[in-house]
Design a protein around this motif. Structure first.
Motif, PDB file in Angstrom:
ATOM      1  N   TYR A 107       0.859  -1.191   0.000  1.00 32.59           N
ATOM      2  CA  TYR A 107       0.000   0.000   0.000  1.00 32.59           C
ATOM      3  C   TYR A 107       0.891   1.236   0.000  1.00 32.59           C
ATOM      4  CZ  TYR A 107      -4.510  -2.265   0.861  1.00 32.59           C
ATOM      5  OH  TYR A 107      -5.678  -2.997   0.746  1.00 32.59           O
ATOM      6  N   LYS A 108       0.542   2.218  -0.798  1.00 35.76           N
ATOM      7  CA  LYS A 108       1.403   3.379  -0.977  1.00 35.76           C
ATOM      8  C   LYS A 108       0.773   4.625  -0.345  1.00 35.76           C
ATOM      9  CE  LYS A 108       3.283   1.311  -5.130  1.00 35.76           C
ATOM     10  NZ  LYS A 108       4.273   0.588  -4.314  1.00 35.76           N
ATOM     11  N   TYR A 109       1.643   5.459   0.160  1.00 33.42           N
ATOM     12  CA  TYR A 109       1.181   6.706   0.769  1.00 33.42           C
ATOM     13  C   TYR A 109       1.395   7.837  -0.219  1.00 33.42           C
ATOM     14  CZ  TYR A 109       0.921  10.642   4.056  1.00 33.42           C
ATOM     15  OH  TYR A 109       0.586  11.806   4.684  1.00 33.42           O
ATOM     16  N   TYR A 110       0.279   8.389  -0.708  1.00 33.26           N
ATOM     17  CA  TYR A 110       0.300   9.439  -1.732  1.00 33.26           C
ATOM     18  C   TYR A 110       0.082  10.813  -1.120  1.00 33.26           C
ATOM     19  CZ  TYR A 110       0.205   6.900  -6.198  1.00 33.26           C
ATOM     20  OH  TYR A 110       0.529   6.156  -7.316  1.00 33.26           O
ATOM     21  N   GLU A 111       0.690  11.792  -1.754  1.00 38.05           N
ATOM     22  CA  GLU A 111       0.352  13.188  -1.515  1.00 38.05           C
ATOM     23  C   GLU A 111      -0.005  13.790  -2.870  1.00 38.05           C
ATOM     24  OE1 GLU A 111       2.389  15.835   1.570  1.00 38.05           O
ATOM     25  OE2 GLU A 111       3.160  16.629  -0.327  1.00 38.05           O
TER      26      GLU A 111
ATOM     27  N   SER B 289      -3.722  13.703   1.328  1.00 42.07           N
ATOM     28  CA  SER B 289      -2.817  12.636   1.755  1.00 42.07           C
ATOM     29  C   SER B 289      -3.645  11.363   1.851  1.00 42.07           C
ATOM     30  CB  SER B 289      -2.187  12.966   3.104  1.00 42.07           C
ATOM     31  OG  SER B 289      -1.463  14.171   3.031  1.00 42.07           O
ATOM     32  N   MET B 290      -3.128  10.263   1.304  1.00 39.49           N
ATOM     33  CA  MET B 290      -3.984   9.083   1.160  1.00 39.49           C
ATOM     34  C   MET B 290      -3.132   7.821   1.066  1.00 39.49           C
ATOM     35  SD  MET B 290      -6.867   8.569  -1.807  1.00 39.49           S
ATOM     36  CE  MET B 290      -5.675   9.064  -3.067  1.00 39.49           C
ATOM     37  N   ILE B 291      -3.610   6.753   1.733  1.00 42.02           N
ATOM     38  CA  ILE B 291      -2.995   5.436   1.587  1.00 42.02           C
ATOM     39  C   ILE B 291      -3.775   4.670   0.520  1.00 42.02           C
ATOM     40  CG2 ILE B 291      -2.541   3.236   2.747  1.00 42.02           C
ATOM     41  CD1 ILE B 291      -2.065   4.773   5.306  1.00 42.02           C
ATOM     42  N   VAL B 292      -3.054   4.144  -0.471  1.00 42.22           N
ATOM     43  CA  VAL B 292      -3.684   3.578  -1.673  1.00 42.22           C
ATOM     44  C   VAL B 292      -3.269   2.120  -1.846  1.00 42.22           C
ATOM     45  CG1 VAL B 292      -3.854   3.763  -4.187  1.00 42.22           C
ATOM     46  CG2 VAL B 292      -3.727   5.837  -2.788  1.00 42.22           C
ATOM     47  N   ALA B 293      -4.266   1.256  -2.051  1.00 46.12           N
ATOM     48  CA  ALA B 293      -3.998  -0.155  -2.321  1.00 46.12           C
ATOM     49  C   ALA B 293      -3.265  -0.296  -3.653  1.00 46.12           C
ATOM     50  CB  ALA B 293      -5.304  -0.937  -2.357  1.00 46.12           C
ATOM     51  N   PRO B 294      -2.399  -1.301  -3.781  1.00 50.00           N
ATOM     52  CA  PRO B 294      -1.598  -1.426  -5.011  1.00 50.00           C
ATOM     53  C   PRO B 294      -2.450  -1.514  -6.280  1.00 50.00           C
ATOM     54  CG  PRO B 294      -1.340  -3.361  -3.576  1.00 50.00           C
ATOM     55  CD  PRO B 294      -2.029  -2.321  -2.785  1.00 50.00           C
TER      56      PRO B 294
ATOM     57  N   GLN C 244      -0.937  17.139  -9.150  1.00 47.21           N
ATOM     58  CA  GLN C 244       0.459  16.799  -8.853  1.00 47.21           C
ATOM     59  C   GLN C 244       0.485  15.694  -7.803  1.00 47.21           C
ATOM     60  OE1 GLN C 244       2.976  18.288 -10.644  1.00 47.21           O
ATOM     61  NE2 GLN C 244       1.247  19.234 -11.719  1.00 47.21           N
ATOM     62  N   SER C 245       0.888  14.490  -8.206  1.00 51.07           N
ATOM     63  CA  SER C 245       0.898  13.367  -7.271  1.00 51.07           C
ATOM     64  C   SER C 245       2.317  12.856  -7.056  1.00 51.07           C
ATOM     65  CB  SER C 245       0.012  12.230  -7.792  1.00 51.07           C
ATOM     66  OG  SER C 245       0.579  11.632  -8.933  1.00 51.07           O
ATOM     67  N   LYS C 246       2.590  12.453  -5.837  1.00 55.25           N
ATOM     68  CA  LYS C 246       3.881  11.823  -5.536  1.00 55.25           C
ATOM     69  C   LYS C 246       3.695  10.793  -4.440  1.00 55.25           C
ATOM     70  CE  LYS C 246       5.266  15.735  -2.598  1.00 55.25           C
ATOM     71  NZ  LYS C 246       6.282  16.771  -2.367  1.00 55.25           N
ATOM     72  N   ILE C 247       4.501   9.759  -4.500  1.00 51.25           N
ATOM     73  CA  ILE C 247       4.457   8.692  -3.501  1.00 51.25           C
ATOM     74  C   ILE C 247       5.518   8.985  -2.439  1.00 51.25           C
ATOM     75  CG2 ILE C 247       4.794   6.230  -3.074  1.00 51.25           C
ATOM     76  CD1 ILE C 247       3.819   5.731  -5.948  1.00 51.25           C
ATOM     77  N   LEU C 248       5.074   9.132  -1.207  1.00 48.70           N
ATOM     78  CA  LEU C 248       6.001   9.420  -0.108  1.00 48.70           C
ATOM     79  C   LEU C 248       6.488   8.149   0.572  1.00 48.70           C
ATOM     80  CD1 LEU C 248       4.300  12.521   1.581  1.00 48.70           C
ATOM     81  CD2 LEU C 248       5.989  12.456  -0.263  1.00 48.70           C
ATOM     82  N   ILE C 249       5.640   7.115   0.603  1.00 52.52           N
ATOM     83  CA  ILE C 249       6.023   5.832   1.204  1.00 52.52           C
ATOM     84  C   ILE C 249       5.592   4.722   0.243  1.00 52.52           C
ATOM     85  CG2 ILE C 249       5.668   4.250   3.151  1.00 52.52           C
ATOM     86  CD1 ILE C 249       5.143   6.712   4.894  1.00 52.52           C
ATOM     87  N   GLU C 250       6.529   3.882  -0.148  1.00 52.63           N
ATOM     88  CA  GLU C 250       6.260   2.848  -1.140  1.00 52.63           C
ATOM     89  C   GLU C 250       5.504   1.656  -0.562  1.00 52.63           C
ATOM     90  OE1 GLU C 250       6.673   2.492  -4.322  1.00 52.63           O
ATOM     91  OE2 GLU C 250       7.809   4.280  -4.869  1.00 52.63           O
ATOM     92  N   ASP C 251       5.784   1.304   0.688  1.00 53.68           N
ATOM     93  CA  ASP C 251       5.168   0.126   1.296  1.00 53.68           C
ATOM     94  C   ASP C 251       4.800   0.443   2.738  1.00 53.68           C
ATOM     95  OD1 ASP C 251       4.366  -2.311   2.226  1.00 53.68           O
ATOM     96  OD2 ASP C 251       6.211  -3.392   1.738  1.00 53.68           O
TER      97      ASP C 251
ATOM     98  N   TYR D 226       1.003  10.439  11.962  1.00 58.68           N
ATOM     99  CA  TYR D 226       1.022  10.354  10.504  1.00 58.68           C
ATOM    100  C   TYR D 226       0.093   9.206  10.109  1.00 58.68           C
ATOM    101  CZ  TYR D 226       5.459  12.426  11.959  1.00 58.68           C
ATOM    102  OH  TYR D 226       6.410  13.172  12.609  1.00 58.68           O
ATOM    103  N   ASN D 227      -1.108   9.533   9.608  1.00 51.97           N
ATOM    104  CA  ASN D 227      -2.051   8.489   9.225  1.00 51.97           C
ATOM    105  C   ASN D 227      -2.324   7.539  10.384  1.00 51.97           C
ATOM    106  OD1 ASN D 227      -2.077   9.374   6.425  1.00 51.97           O
ATOM    107  ND2 ASN D 227      -0.041   8.505   6.326  1.00 51.97           N
TER     108      ASN D 227
END
Length: 415
Positions: free
Chosen positions: A32-36, A68-73, A89-96, A381-382
């Motif tokens: 699961y990825k953490y998006y901003e 800010s959102m946690i997203v399923a793969p 504008q999207s970026k992944i702050l945490i990959e897993d 944080y989340n």
């Protein structure tokens, strides 16, 4: 021998199946990825509404024009496509995100028992409360604030040093939302500070008040967040509906289902099928109604980093709003001196967060007419916070409580 080996192989297979089932039961949030995501507010809101209506979104928050959102793969391509179409504008702050969760669940190996460098499940917290009462029998007792759907007692600790006078009562609730682990941790930390601190100001806090402190008033949900789903928020009630549980901070009898709540049983903010449908809120409300001389009601949540005042669903102010704002600001100032962590507010949730009806703080203010009511949204944080840093927030909370009492005393709220 061959028959024994066959039986052993079958037994091993059954054990492996059981282990596999238990692993499947625990939601790991692997990959699961953490998006901003940043962009126009209308487009951000539209993205959230679309995802909520069609998919599971375990955690999200919107501040200004940033999501800010946690997203399923499996949702990553959908989020990316919508972002590209809307020119967000999207970026992944945490990959897993499972790595964050796994780190948070680590227990200390020093064998010293309950500590504030780890997160504990409800049985361990309750054992701590019982042991603390045994260790301090002259000034503490275990109290029961109600029952849970699965039959657990809602346990708390009363701290009341012997005295001939009737003391002002201060009530503290935390853990009403299951996934907000930092709140039971800091609440037990504060209990420990009240009982062990050599600071004369903290000693005076213990002596002056009759404390009723409940670290986890949603014990079923809290347990479920430890063993099955880290981001579970609600109770665990079952009524034959499509989804289990209700939001226990939308289920109290004040403007129920008015704002910031949902009638959808699968929503995180489902307000329940009726007022006080959840046994946790019903039985705790009955406990609170019986309290005499209740002077202050404090709720701990996470992780908006704010101090909230009543009423949560309105921008209109209560009659002593200016006093509450002044007291709250002093409380935040005391906390700021610990780690220089700045909180927003004091203000109503409708002013600085979002309108929300049916909460415990608002009910206490409305029904009990308690003049001092505050909700502290702690840091995080989340809904996660490193276990080794629990004392950091514990010290902040201790000072915030001191600052609140000091200023409220000056204004005559404990006379």
């Amino acid at each position: 021998m061959g028959k024994m080996l066959c039986h052993a192989a079958i037994l091993l297979f059954i054990v492996q199946l059981a282990l596999a089932a238990s692993v499947e039961e625990y939601k790991s949030y692997k990959n699961y990825k953490y998006y901003e995501i940043e962009g126009p507010k209308d487009d951000i809101n539209a993205l959230v509404v679309f995802l909520q209506e069609n998919y599971e979104v375990p955690v999200f928050s919107i501040k200004n024009s940033t999501l800010s959102m946690i997203v399923a793969p499996e949702l990553v391509p959908i989020v990316e496509n919508i972002s590209n179409e809307k020119k967000l504008q999207s970026k992944i702050l945490i990959e897993d995100y499972s790595e964050i969760i796994n780190e948070e669940k680590l227990k200390p190996r020093n064998g010293l028992g309950f500590s504030w460098t780890a997160y504990y499940d409800i049985d361990d917290i309750n054992e701590y409360l019982r042991n603390t009462s045994k260790n301090y029998p002259k000034c503490t007792e275990v109290i029961v604030g109600g029952k849970s759907f699965e039959g657990r007692d809602i346990l708390g600790l009363r701290i009341n040093t012997p005295s001939d006078k009737k003391k002002p009562v201060i009530f503290i609730e935390s853990g009403i939302h299951a996934r907000e682990w930092i709140t039971p941790a800091t609440t037990t930390y504060f209990i420990n500070q009240l009982l062990t601190s050599e600071n004369p100001d903290i000693k005076a806090l213990k002596e002056e008040f009759d404390w009723h402190i409940f670290p986890s008033i949603n014990p079923d949900g809290y347990h479920y967040s430890h063993v099955t789903d880290r981001f579970w928020r609600k109770t665990r009630s079952k009524r034959g509906l499509e989804c289990d549980g209700a939001d226990p901070n939308r289920n109290w009898d004040h403007n129920w289902m008015h704002k910031g709540t949902s009638s959808n049983p699968c929503a995180q903010t489902f307000g329940g099928v009726k007022v006080f449908s959840e046994i946790e809120t019903k039985s705790l409300s009955e406990y609170i109604l019986k309290l005499e001389n209740l002077k202050a009601y404090i709720g701990f949540h996470s992780d908006a980093q704010m101090l909230l005042l009543p009423y949560s669903d309105s921008k209109q102010h209560v009659d002593n709003y200016d006093d509450l704002k002044r007291i709250g600001q002093v409380s935040l100032d005391y906390g700021y001196k610990v780690n220089q962590a700045k909180y927003e507010g004091p203000a109503t949730a409708a002013e600085i967060l979002y309108p929300a009806s049916g909460g415990s703080m608002d009910w206490v203010r409305h029904v009990k007419k308690t003049r001092l009511v505050f909700t502290y949204e702690l840091r995080g944080y989340n809904f996660t916070w490193p276990a080794k840093r629990i004392p950091e927030q514990g010290d902040e909370v201790t000072q915030m409580m001191l600052g609140m009492v000091v200023e409220a005393r000056k204004l005559g709220y404990f006379d």
